[in-house]
Design a protein around this motif. Structure first.
Motif, PDB file in Angstrom:
ATOM      1  N   GLU A  72      12.165  -8.704   0.471  1.00 11.63           N
ATOM      2  CA  GLU A  72      13.723  -8.220  -0.576  1.00 11.63           C
ATOM      3  C   GLU A  72      13.475  -6.408  -1.159  1.00 11.63           C
ATOM      4  OE1 GLU A  72      16.023  -9.832  -3.151  1.00 11.63           O
ATOM      5  OE2 GLU A  72      17.331 -10.525  -1.576  1.00 11.63           O
ATOM      6  N   ILE A  73      12.163  -7.025  -1.791  1.00 12.61           N
ATOM      7  CA  ILE A  73      11.648  -6.244  -2.199  1.00 12.61           C
ATOM      8  C   ILE A  73      11.824  -4.893  -1.731  1.00 12.61           C
ATOM      9  CG2 ILE A  73      10.176  -5.385  -4.608  1.00 12.61           C
ATOM     10  CD1 ILE A  73      10.251  -8.127  -5.605  1.00 12.61           C
ATOM     11  N   ILE A  74      10.628  -5.246  -0.423  1.00 14.08           N
ATOM     12  CA  ILE A  74      10.580  -3.928   0.518  1.00 14.08           C
ATOM     13  C   ILE A  74      11.549  -3.101   0.713  1.00 14.08           C
ATOM     14  CG2 ILE A  74       8.897  -3.819   2.275  1.00 14.08           C
ATOM     15  CD1 ILE A  74       7.360  -6.312   1.818  1.00 14.08           C
ATOM     16  N   GLU A  75      12.597  -3.896   0.842  1.00 11.66           N
ATOM     17  CA  GLU A  75      13.486  -3.243   1.842  1.00 11.66           C
ATOM     18  C   GLU A  75      14.120  -2.422   0.080  1.00 11.66           C
ATOM     19  OE1 GLU A  75      14.500  -3.289   4.585  1.00 11.66           O
ATOM     20  OE2 GLU A  75      12.941  -4.146   4.790  1.00 11.66           O
ATOM     21  N   GLY A  76      14.179  -3.232  -0.793  1.00  9.16           N
ATOM     22  CA  GLY A  76      14.281  -1.688  -2.548  1.00  9.16           C
ATOM     23  C   GLY A  76      14.116  -0.758  -2.242  1.00  9.16           C
ATOM     24  N   PHE A  77      12.521  -0.670  -2.303  1.00  8.02           N
ATOM     25  CA  PHE A  77      11.637   0.632  -2.002  1.00  8.02           C
ATOM     26  C   PHE A  77      12.198   1.513  -1.158  1.00  8.02           C
ATOM     27  CE2 PHE A  77       8.993  -1.319  -5.071  1.00  8.02           C
ATOM     28  CZ  PHE A  77       8.617  -0.698  -5.786  1.00  8.02           C
ATOM     29  N   LYS A  78      12.933   0.635  -0.218  1.00  7.27           N
ATOM     30  CA  LYS A  78      13.343   2.040   1.046  1.00  7.27           C
ATOM     31  C   LYS A  78      14.896   2.127   0.826  1.00  7.27           C
ATOM     32  CE  LYS A  78      12.350  -0.406   5.209  1.00  7.27           C
ATOM     33  NZ  LYS A  78      12.710  -1.266   6.398  1.00  7.27           N
ATOM     34  N   ASP A  79      15.414   1.563  -0.129  1.00 12.04           N
ATOM     35  CA  ASP A  79      16.756   1.641   0.293  1.00 12.04           C
ATOM     36  C   ASP A  79      16.927   2.689  -1.364  1.00 12.04           C
ATOM     37  OD1 ASP A  79      18.006   0.391   1.943  1.00 12.04           O
ATOM     38  OD2 ASP A  79      18.280  -1.359   0.757  1.00 12.04           O
TER      39      ASP A  79
ATOM     40  N   ALA B 184      10.601   6.078 -14.548  1.00  7.82           N
ATOM     41  CA  ALA B 184      10.555   5.669 -13.621  1.00  7.82           C
ATOM     42  C   ALA B 184      11.741   4.968 -13.110  1.00  7.82           C
ATOM     43  CB  ALA B 184       9.540   3.864 -13.930  1.00  7.82           C
ATOM     44  N   ALA B 185      12.157   4.666 -11.574  1.00  2.00           N
ATOM     45  CA  ALA B 185      13.830   4.060 -11.997  1.00  2.00           C
ATOM     46  C   ALA B 185      13.259   2.234 -10.872  1.00  2.00           C
ATOM     47  CB  ALA B 185      14.527   4.983 -10.508  1.00  2.00           C
ATOM     48  N   ASN B 186      13.886   2.003 -11.249  1.00  9.24           N
ATOM     49  CA  ASN B 186      13.903   0.293 -10.664  1.00  9.24           C
ATOM     50  C   ASN B 186      14.775   0.179  -8.683  1.00  9.24           C
ATOM     51  OD1 ASN B 186      13.338  -2.140 -10.409  1.00  9.24           O
ATOM     52  ND2 ASN B 186      15.174  -3.207 -11.939  1.00  9.24           N
ATOM     53  N   VAL B 187      13.688  -0.418  -8.221  1.00  5.84           N
ATOM     54  CA  VAL B 187      14.169  -0.856  -6.989  1.00  5.84           C
ATOM     55  C   VAL B 187      15.209  -2.115  -6.637  1.00  5.84           C
ATOM     56  CG1 VAL B 187      12.501   1.213  -6.414  1.00  5.84           C
ATOM     57  CG2 VAL B 187      12.415  -1.478  -5.826  1.00  5.84           C
ATOM     58  N   HIS B 188      15.382  -3.337  -7.725  1.00  7.95           N
ATOM     59  CA  HIS B 188      15.173  -4.010  -7.420  1.00  7.95           C
ATOM     60  C   HIS B 188      15.997  -4.448  -9.067  1.00  7.95           C
ATOM     61  CE1 HIS B 188      16.100  -8.282  -6.383  1.00  7.95           C
ATOM     62  NE2 HIS B 188      15.957  -7.932  -4.886  1.00  7.95           N
TER      63      HIS B 188
ATOM     64  N   GLY C  28       7.023   1.362   4.735  1.00  6.97           N
ATOM     65  CA  GLY C  28       8.685   1.384   5.076  1.00  6.97           C
ATOM     66  C   GLY C  28       8.688   3.117   4.399  1.00  6.97           C
ATOM     67  N   VAL C  29       8.336   3.421   2.578  1.00  7.48           N
ATOM     68  CA  VAL C  29       9.088   4.377   2.046  1.00  7.48           C
ATOM     69  C   VAL C  29       9.283   5.963   2.999  1.00  7.48           C
ATOM     70  CG1 VAL C  29       8.410   6.001   0.677  1.00  7.48           C
ATOM     71  CG2 VAL C  29       8.864   3.497  -0.052  1.00  7.48           C
ATOM     72  N   THR C  30       7.596   6.162   4.028  1.00  4.61           N
ATOM     73  CA  THR C  30       7.484   7.051   4.890  1.00  4.61           C
ATOM     74  C   THR C  30       8.837   6.848   6.327  1.00  4.61           C
ATOM     75  OG1 THR C  30       5.345   5.573   5.496  1.00  4.61           O
ATOM     76  CG2 THR C  30       5.043   7.441   3.567  1.00  4.61           C
ATOM     77  N   SER C  31       8.819   6.156   6.594  1.00  5.77           N
ATOM     78  CA  SER C  31       9.614   5.620   7.596  1.00  5.77           C
ATOM     79  C   SER C  31      10.957   5.992   6.419  1.00  5.77           C
ATOM     80  CB  SER C  31       9.303   4.640   8.321  1.00  5.77           C
ATOM     81  OG  SER C  31      10.023   3.118   7.223  1.00  5.77           O
ATOM     82  N   VAL C  32      11.736   5.843   5.492  1.00  2.33           N
ATOM     83  CA  VAL C  32      12.899   5.508   5.950  1.00  2.33           C
ATOM     84  C   VAL C  32      12.850   7.710   5.723  1.00  2.33           C
ATOM     85  CG1 VAL C  32      14.241   5.949   3.621  1.00  2.33           C
ATOM     86  CG2 VAL C  32      13.478   4.200   4.107  1.00  2.33           C
ATOM     87  N   VAL C  33      11.849   8.114   5.202  1.00  2.00           N
ATOM     88  CA  VAL C  33      11.858   9.894   5.009  1.00  2.00           C
ATOM     89  C   VAL C  33      12.007  10.575   6.138  1.00  2.00           C
ATOM     90  CG1 VAL C  33      11.054  11.706   4.013  1.00  2.00           C
ATOM     91  CG2 VAL C  33      10.554   9.541   2.959  1.00  2.00           C
TER      92      VAL C  33
ATOM     93  N   THR D 162      14.847   4.923  -1.160  1.00  3.69           N
ATOM     94  CA  THR D 162      14.074   6.845  -1.143  1.00  3.69           C
ATOM     95  C   THR D 162      15.416   6.639  -0.088  1.00  3.69           C
ATOM     96  OG1 THR D 162      11.738   5.211  -0.879  1.00  3.69           O
ATOM     97  CG2 THR D 162      13.075   7.730   0.546  1.00  3.69           C
ATOM     98  N   ARG D 163      16.353   6.202   0.045  1.00  7.24           N
ATOM     99  CA  ARG D 163      17.450   6.752   0.662  1.00  7.24           C
ATOM    100  C   ARG D 163      18.082   6.975  -0.194  1.00  7.24           C
ATOM    101  NH1 ARG D 163      21.570   4.544   1.472  1.00  7.24           N
ATOM    102  NH2 ARG D 163      21.227   2.669   0.995  1.00  7.24           N
ATOM    103  N   ARG D 164      18.222   6.198  -0.638  1.00  3.17           N
ATOM    104  CA  ARG D 164      19.251   7.028  -2.172  1.00  3.17           C
ATOM    105  C   ARG D 164      18.810   8.369  -2.810  1.00  3.17           C
ATOM    106  NH1 ARG D 164      19.361   1.402  -3.730  1.00  3.17           N
ATOM    107  NH2 ARG D 164      21.024   0.206  -2.550  1.00  3.17           N
TER     108      ARG D 164
END
Length: 367
Positions: free
Chosen positions: A144-151, A58-62, A206-211, A153-155
């Motif tokens: 903010e945490i939801i945005e963390g998951f999205k960010d 597991a990699a932490n998003v926040h 959020g994650v799938t939209s980023v992809v 994913t981008r990384r």
């Protein structure tokens, strides 16, 4: 049952060379600040190259979601160079690299968070020894945490991974929002079963939209979940059927069931006729591929799991024998290492965290 040595293609186009996957396992090998170490890269590299895919720890998003010391970080762009090294270490001989992303929620303590109070959907402590009282997340923090998951994913995309797995299992934050034990909210994020799914819904969308917006090719998104809780009130298999129904209609590439034994039977009296794995696979009904897992040691286990799954994940067996997969593929099961001694740790790149995990789960194999 499908053959485990044949390729598998996800709907987003990514193809695995076989149906064997290394399950995500906590290593506790990163630096204190979440940066990957050379030892950790060696651990992944040693076990890669034979399986179809390798799902990371597991990699932490926040920053508020760090669950333990030595945890991999994905909550800032400064982690991208290290994540790129990790992806490259895994992607040997066409093995695909999947980054698992998560937030620990209440399953941590203030020392790990540098003195900050732990957070959760509600101010309800976990039912475990020395559990601390969490602070209820505000709606601003949730977003903010939801945005963390999205960010994160981008990384993962920028670092060269082939996909991400959203960690909704093992009582971490996503599961905490779905559980009636840890989520006692009365707003839009809790209360009814449908509202307790809201956080999961927003993270997945959020994650799938980023992809999809990134234009990246052959990058997959999976979701891992635990089927039941023992707490009262807690998640029951009937709740998980609802979860599976909702997730099966999402633009995900797979679902991944978290079990310590693929033969496990439900705690519910209403679901004793089949294994949990069989019930879940039947419920998905072919809408998404399912990864089965849990105490897989032999080729016979692999074949049994694939009776009720499209892919199979293996964990502990690969810790003990990094070439377990190739020996299974080559019909050389008699050559698989089944036991460990303390002298094997350096050869197998096993850290204190992994060694402790093995001691707790299979003391009969440690000599």
């Amino acid at each position: 049952m499908t053959e485990f040595d044949t390729p598998f293609t996800f709907k987003r186009g990514l193809q695995l060379k076989n149906k064997l996957v290394i399950a995500p396992m906590t290593t506790k090998m990163s630096f204190y600040d979440g940066v990957i170490t050379t030892d950790e890269l060696d651990y992944y590299s040693l076990r890669s190259g034979e399986v179809g895919a390798f799902i990371t720890a597991a990699a932490n998003v926040h920053e508020s979601g760090k669950g333990w010391e030595g945890e991999l970080g994905a909550y800032d762009d400064r982690f991208i160079p290290g994540l790129a090294k990790l992806a490259a270490a895994i992607k040997k001989n066409h093995t695909k690299a999947i980054l698992q992303i998560f937030h620990g929620g209440r399953m941590t303590d203030s020392k790990v968070l540098g003195g900050a109070q732990i957070v959760a959907p509600s101010a309800v402590p976990a039912e475990r020894p020395d559990a601390q009282m969490p602070r209820e997340l505000s709606e601003t923090e949730i977003l903010e945490i939801i945005e963390g998951f999205k960010d994160a994913t981008r990384r993962a995309i920028e670092a060269g991974f082939d996909g991400v797995e959203i960690h909704g299992a093992n009582t971490y934050l996503l599961q905490q929002f779905f559980s009636p034990h840890s989520n006692r909210r009365t707003d839009a994020w809790g209360g009814t079963l449908e509202k307790r799914f809201t956080f999961i819904n927003e993270v997945v969308d959020g994650v799938t939209s980023v992809v999809d917006a990134s234009g990246v090719k052959n990058f997959i998104v999976g979701y891992r979940f635990s089927p039941e809780e023992y707490e009262e009130p807690g998640i029951r298999l009937s709740d998980t059927f609802y979860l599976v129904d909702q997730l099966s209609n999402k633009p995900l590439d797979y679902l991944h069931l978290s079990l310590n034994d693929y033969t496990r039977i439900s705690v519910s009296e209403d679901y004793k006729e089949k294994t949990i794995l069989a019930y879940i696979h039947e419920r998905i009904n072919g809408k998404l591929p399912l990864i089965g897992v849990g105490n897989v040691r032999t080729k016979h286990d692999v074949q049994n799991v694939l009776t009720h799954a499209e892919l199979i994940a293996v964990g502990r067996s690969v810790l003990i024998d990094p070439h377990w997969a190739q020996k299974i593929l080559d019909n050389q099961e008699n050559l698989i290492r089944r036991e460990l001694s303390s002298y094997d740790r350096e050869e197998l790149k096993i850290s204190n965290g992994v060694w402790g995990f093995l001691q707790g789960m299979m003391p009969e194999r440690l000599k």
